[in-house]
Design a protein around this motif. Structure first.
Motif, PDB file in Angstrom:
ATOM      1  N   HIS A  97       3.822  14.906  28.101  1.00 56.49           N
ATOM      2  CA  HIS A  97       2.461  14.360  28.171  1.00 56.49           C
ATOM      3  C   HIS A  97       2.357  13.168  27.235  1.00 56.49           C
ATOM      4  CE1 HIS A  97      -1.896  14.131  28.427  1.00 56.49           C
ATOM      5  NE2 HIS A  97      -1.921  14.065  27.110  1.00 56.49           N
ATOM      6  N   CYS A  98       2.045  12.014  27.795  1.00 51.71           N
ATOM      7  CA  CYS A  98       1.854  10.812  26.982  1.00 51.71           C
ATOM      8  C   CYS A  98       0.986   9.842  27.766  1.00 51.71           C
ATOM      9  CB  CYS A  98       3.195  10.165  26.635  1.00 51.71           C
ATOM     10  SG  CYS A  98       3.029   8.680  25.610  1.00 51.71           S
ATOM     11  N   THR A  99      -0.165   9.512  27.214  1.00 49.15           N
ATOM     12  CA  THR A  99      -1.079   8.588  27.895  1.00 49.15           C
ATOM     13  C   THR A  99      -0.974   7.176  27.336  1.00 49.15           C
ATOM     14  OG1 THR A  99      -2.862   9.161  26.365  1.00 49.15           O
ATOM     15  CG2 THR A  99      -2.713  10.437  28.402  1.00 49.15           C
ATOM     16  N   LEU A 100      -0.119   6.972  26.326  1.00 48.47           N
ATOM     17  CA  LEU A 100       0.013   5.655  25.710  1.00 48.47           C
ATOM     18  C   LEU A 100       0.739   4.686  26.639  1.00 48.47           C
ATOM     19  CD1 LEU A 100       1.023   6.678  22.074  1.00 48.47           C
ATOM     20  CD2 LEU A 100      -1.222   5.931  22.874  1.00 48.47           C
ATOM     21  N   ARG A 101       0.401   3.414  26.494  1.00 48.02           N
ATOM     22  CA  ARG A 101       1.032   2.349  27.272  1.00 48.02           C
ATOM     23  C   ARG A 101       1.393   1.199  26.337  1.00 48.02           C
ATOM     24  NH1 ARG A 101       0.936   6.058  30.051  1.00 48.02           N
ATOM     25  NH2 ARG A 101       0.122   6.329  32.181  1.00 48.02           N
ATOM     26  N   ILE A 127       2.345  -0.726  20.304  1.00 42.77           N
ATOM     27  CA  ILE A 127       3.526  -0.433  21.117  1.00 42.77           C
ATOM     28  C   ILE A 127       4.025  -1.697  21.811  1.00 42.77           C
ATOM     29  CG2 ILE A 127       4.417   0.883  23.078  1.00 42.77           C
ATOM     30  CD1 ILE A 127       2.389   3.052  22.417  1.00 42.77           C
ATOM     31  N   GLU A 128       5.304  -2.012  21.570  1.00 42.80           N
ATOM     32  CA  GLU A 128       5.930  -3.164  22.217  1.00 42.80           C
ATOM     33  C   GLU A 128       6.816  -2.749  23.383  1.00 42.80           C
ATOM     34  OE1 GLU A 128       7.995  -5.391  19.144  1.00 42.80           O
ATOM     35  OE2 GLU A 128       6.307  -6.792  19.072  1.00 42.80           O
ATOM     36  N   GLN A 129       7.376  -1.536  23.289  1.00 42.18           N
ATOM     37  CA  GLN A 129       8.338  -1.121  24.312  1.00 42.18           C
ATOM     38  C   GLN A 129       8.364   0.400  24.388  1.00 42.18           C
ATOM     39  OE1 GLN A 129      12.200  -2.996  23.883  1.00 42.18           O
ATOM     40  NE2 GLN A 129      13.232  -1.203  24.749  1.00 42.18           N
ATOM     41  N   MET A 130       8.570   0.933  25.602  1.00 45.70           N
ATOM     42  CA  MET A 130       8.674   2.374  25.797  1.00 45.70           C
ATOM     43  C   MET A 130       9.854   2.673  26.703  1.00 45.70           C
ATOM     44  SD  MET A 130       4.636   3.386  26.318  1.00 45.70           S
ATOM     45  CE  MET A 130       4.940   5.150  26.194  1.00 45.70           C
ATOM     46  N   GLY A 131      10.469   3.841  26.485  1.00 44.69           N
ATOM     47  CA  GLY A 131      11.574   4.258  27.330  1.00 44.69           C
ATOM     48  C   GLY A 131      11.084   4.713  28.697  1.00 44.69           C
ATOM     49  N   ASP A 132      12.020   5.160  29.526  1.00 44.94           N
ATOM     50  CA  ASP A 132      11.696   5.609  30.879  1.00 44.94           C
ATOM     51  C   ASP A 132      11.216   7.061  30.817  1.00 44.94           C
ATOM     52  OD1 ASP A 132      11.456   6.172  33.530  1.00 44.94           O
ATOM     53  OD2 ASP A 132      13.527   5.669  34.070  1.00 44.94           O
ATOM     54  N   ILE A 148      -1.143  11.316  20.657  1.00 42.96           N
ATOM     55  CA  ILE A 148       0.021  10.494  20.999  1.00 42.96           C
ATOM     56  C   ILE A 148       0.769  11.082  22.194  1.00 42.96           C
ATOM     57  CG2 ILE A 148       2.254   9.636  20.172  1.00 42.96           C
ATOM     58  CD1 ILE A 148       0.983   9.635  17.331  1.00 42.96           C
ATOM     59  N   GLY A 149       1.086  12.378  22.132  1.00 40.43           N
ATOM     60  CA  GLY A 149       1.781  13.012  23.245  1.00 40.43           C
ATOM     61  C   GLY A 149       2.768  14.053  22.769  1.00 40.43           C
ATOM     62  N   TYR A 150       3.338  14.798  23.713  1.00 39.49           N
ATOM     63  CA  TYR A 150       4.244  15.885  23.343  1.00 39.49           C
ATOM     64  C   TYR A 150       5.249  16.154  24.458  1.00 39.49           C
ATOM     65  CZ  TYR A 150       0.995  18.511  26.310  1.00 39.49           C
ATOM     66  OH  TYR A 150       0.215  18.931  27.364  1.00 39.49           O
ATOM     67  N   LEU A 151       6.321  16.845  24.068  1.00 40.18           N
ATOM     68  CA  LEU A 151       7.380  17.287  24.975  1.00 40.18           C
ATOM     69  C   LEU A 151       7.468  18.801  24.924  1.00 40.18           C
ATOM     70  CD1 LEU A 151      10.190  14.869  23.826  1.00 40.18           C
ATOM     71  CD2 LEU A 151       9.650  15.216  26.238  1.00 40.18           C
ATOM     72  N   ILE A 152       7.543  19.458  26.067  1.00 40.37           N
ATOM     73  CA  ILE A 152       7.844  20.884  26.121  1.00 40.37           C
ATOM     74  C   ILE A 152       9.113  21.045  26.945  1.00 40.37           C
ATOM     75  CG2 ILE A 152       7.101  23.151  26.953  1.00 40.37           C
ATOM     76  CD1 ILE A 152       4.236  22.336  26.401  1.00 40.37           C
ATOM     77  N   VAL A 153      10.101  21.738  26.378  1.00 39.60           N
ATOM     78  CA  VAL A 153      11.372  21.917  27.076  1.00 39.60           C
ATOM     79  C   VAL A 153      11.767  23.385  27.069  1.00 39.60           C
ATOM     80  CG1 VAL A 153      12.109  19.616  26.340  1.00 39.60           C
ATOM     81  CG2 VAL A 153      12.888  21.610  25.073  1.00 39.60           C
ATOM     82  N   ASP A 165      -0.859  -0.434  23.452  1.00 42.70           N
ATOM     83  CA  ASP A 165      -1.743   0.525  22.778  1.00 42.70           C
ATOM     84  C   ASP A 165      -1.375   0.638  21.301  1.00 42.70           C
ATOM     85  OD1 ASP A 165      -3.024   0.998  25.123  1.00 42.70           O
ATOM     86  OD2 ASP A 165      -2.092   2.949  25.517  1.00 42.70           O
ATOM     87  N   THR A 166      -2.311   1.158  20.517  1.00 45.18           N
ATOM     88  CA  THR A 166      -2.087   1.324  19.082  1.00 45.18           C
ATOM     89  C   THR A 166      -1.760   2.774  18.756  1.00 45.18           C
ATOM     90  OG1 THR A 166      -3.582  -0.498  18.533  1.00 45.18           O
ATOM     91  CG2 THR A 166      -3.115   1.096  16.789  1.00 45.18           C
ATOM     92  N   VAL A 167      -0.663   2.976  18.047  1.00 44.72           N
ATOM     93  CA  VAL A 167      -0.290   4.307  17.553  1.00 44.72           C
ATOM     94  C   VAL A 167      -0.937   4.487  16.185  1.00 44.72           C
ATOM     95  CG1 VAL A 167       1.601   5.806  16.824  1.00 44.72           C
ATOM     96  CG2 VAL A 167       1.903   4.266  18.787  1.00 44.72           C
TER      97      VAL A 167
END
Length: 419
Positions: A362-366, A343-348, A383-388, A369-371
């Motif tokens: 939920h996302c614990t990556l920084r 990971i080089e860059q992540m959104g807000d 990796i993580g998830y979104l619930i909407v 980190d390696t995906v």
């Protein structure tokens, strides 16, 4: 109010808190039966139970020996599970304690995909051609004798998720599909005709032995070759007429496999209004489908299953939104799917969490980190998830796409990863 004691066999951490809370709200004492490893991992959540009992394993052989060696067992009035790994153990324990639940024979049929396909076919349900194999030569013979052009699916005879599942488009693909099975599964695997169509699932509960429905969930896949699920939306955007047709098919299937108690999750495909049933599970849907169901219906799903055992179901099924297939709310989940690499860059992510339609991100990556390469649903979970939530399924799908873009997880290739 004292409603007795319920034994929860196997307690996935992502469901335990709501189930224990709903049980206690009904005046039930809660005893959790789980392995030592998972008790340690979920101590913060499971401590809400009145008692925690350690079991050595959920394997039927071990559970049977463990039961026989128990000098005494807590007084139990009801039993429930919401774990795929615990349904066989629950049936055995219920039989041992003389408690109402599904029989070991009914669970054996739905756990074994070959037995389930044959039972449904015998009862007149539309089912794909299938063969049980113990060698690759047997699978080759099935292809040669089927008279069909394919494609076909190779998968474990017993298992869950997409692990060990491969698509076979021609005979030369069989070896790779066989190699994708675990050593154990190569001794007993299935090859079956590929089923075309959109995949869905029905979420429901048995009340007085009759199937009642919370709704229908649309399944999202990464692609049609890996079968890895990357999301779900409830209610599925389908017509009321199709929903009623699906309910009737599933209700008949539940009767055919003789399930009588608890929650259920039934998978199926629809292709030009032709319904083909897949797996039947005596537990709620995983991957947070159980939570999505509650968000979309305002029905306490575990509580309703317990209400049935207590003989007091409120609200009654006739009042559920699934009956007219008119929902005032929708909910969905999508797993984050960045490209494999570093990971080089992540959104807000925090701004997404603050959005009123974001139930959980939920996302614990920084950064740094390696995906991993995604080879199963377990990789997606890491990796993580979104619930909407939203007013309609279409709105939920739009939010899921939008938030995926906003997350903007950018990676660069990791030269040390396997190609």
């Amino acid at each position: 109010m004292n409603s007795g004691t319920v034994l929860l066999v196997g307690c996935p951490i992502n469901q335990a808190s709501r189930c224990i809370s709903q049980a206690k709200a009904r005046g039930l004492q809660v005893v959790v039966l789980e392995t030592a490893e998972l008790i340690e991992k979920g101590q913060a959540v499971l401590s809400a139970a009145d008692q925690i009992v350690t079991m050595p394993s959920k394997a039927v052989f071990h559970v049977k020996k463990w039961l026989e060696g128990q000098p005494e067992f807590p007084k139990i009035d009801h039993i429930l599970t919401f774990s795929e790994y615990a349904v066989e153990a629950t049936a055995l324990i219920a039989q041992y304690l003389n408690l109402p639940w599904n029989t070991p024979d009914s669970i054996r049929v739905i756990k074994d995909k070959f037995l389930l396909r044959n039972r449904l076919k015998e009862k007149g349900f539309n089912q794909p051609d299938i063969a049980a194999c113990s060698t690759i030569q047997e699978a080759i013979r099935f292809l040669e004798q089927s008279g069909r052009r394919g494609p076909w699916i190779v998968k474990p005879r017993i298992g869950l998720g997409s692990e060990g599942v491969s698509i076979v488009r021609q005979k030369s693909d069989l070896q790779a599909a066989f190699d994708n099975l675990s050593q154990e599964d190569r001794q007993a695997f299935l090859i079956e005709e590929y089923v075309f169509g959109q995949e869905y699932s029905v979420e429901g509960v048995l009340i007085s032995g009759e199937a009642q429905f919370f709704g229908i969930t649309k399944k999202l896949l990464i692609d049609n070759d890996t079968f890895i699920e990357c999301g779900h939306i409830i209610p599925a955007p389908i017509s009321k007429n199709l929903a009623q047709k699906i309910y009737a098919e599933v209700r008949n299937a539940i009767d055919a496999v003789e399930l009588r108690y608890g929650l259920f999750h039934v998978e199926f495909w629809v292709n030009e209004d032709v319904i083909t049933l897949g797996e039947i599970h005596a537990r709620p849907g995983g991957e947070f489908i159980n939570w999505l169901t509650e968000l979309a219906t305002d029905i306490e799903t575990y509580g309703i299953a317990l209400d049935d055992l207590l003989g007091r179901v409120v609200p009654p099924p006739v009042a559920w939104p699934s009956n007219d297939y008119v929902f005032s709310k929708s909910a969905g989940i999508n797993y984050l799917q960045p490209a494999p690499g570093i990971i080089e860059q992540m959104g807000d992510l925090e701004s997404i969490r603050q959005h009123p339609n974001c139930v959980r991100l939920h996302c614990t990556l920084r950064t740094g980190d390696t995906v991993p390469e995604v080879t199963s649903w377990k990789d997606l979970e890491s990796i993580g998830y979104l619930i909407v939530s939203g007013e309609t399924s279409e709105q939920v799908e739009q939010y899921l796409r939008h938030f995926q873009q906003e997350a903007a997880i950018i990676t660069r290739p990791n030269t040390q990863m396997k190609s």
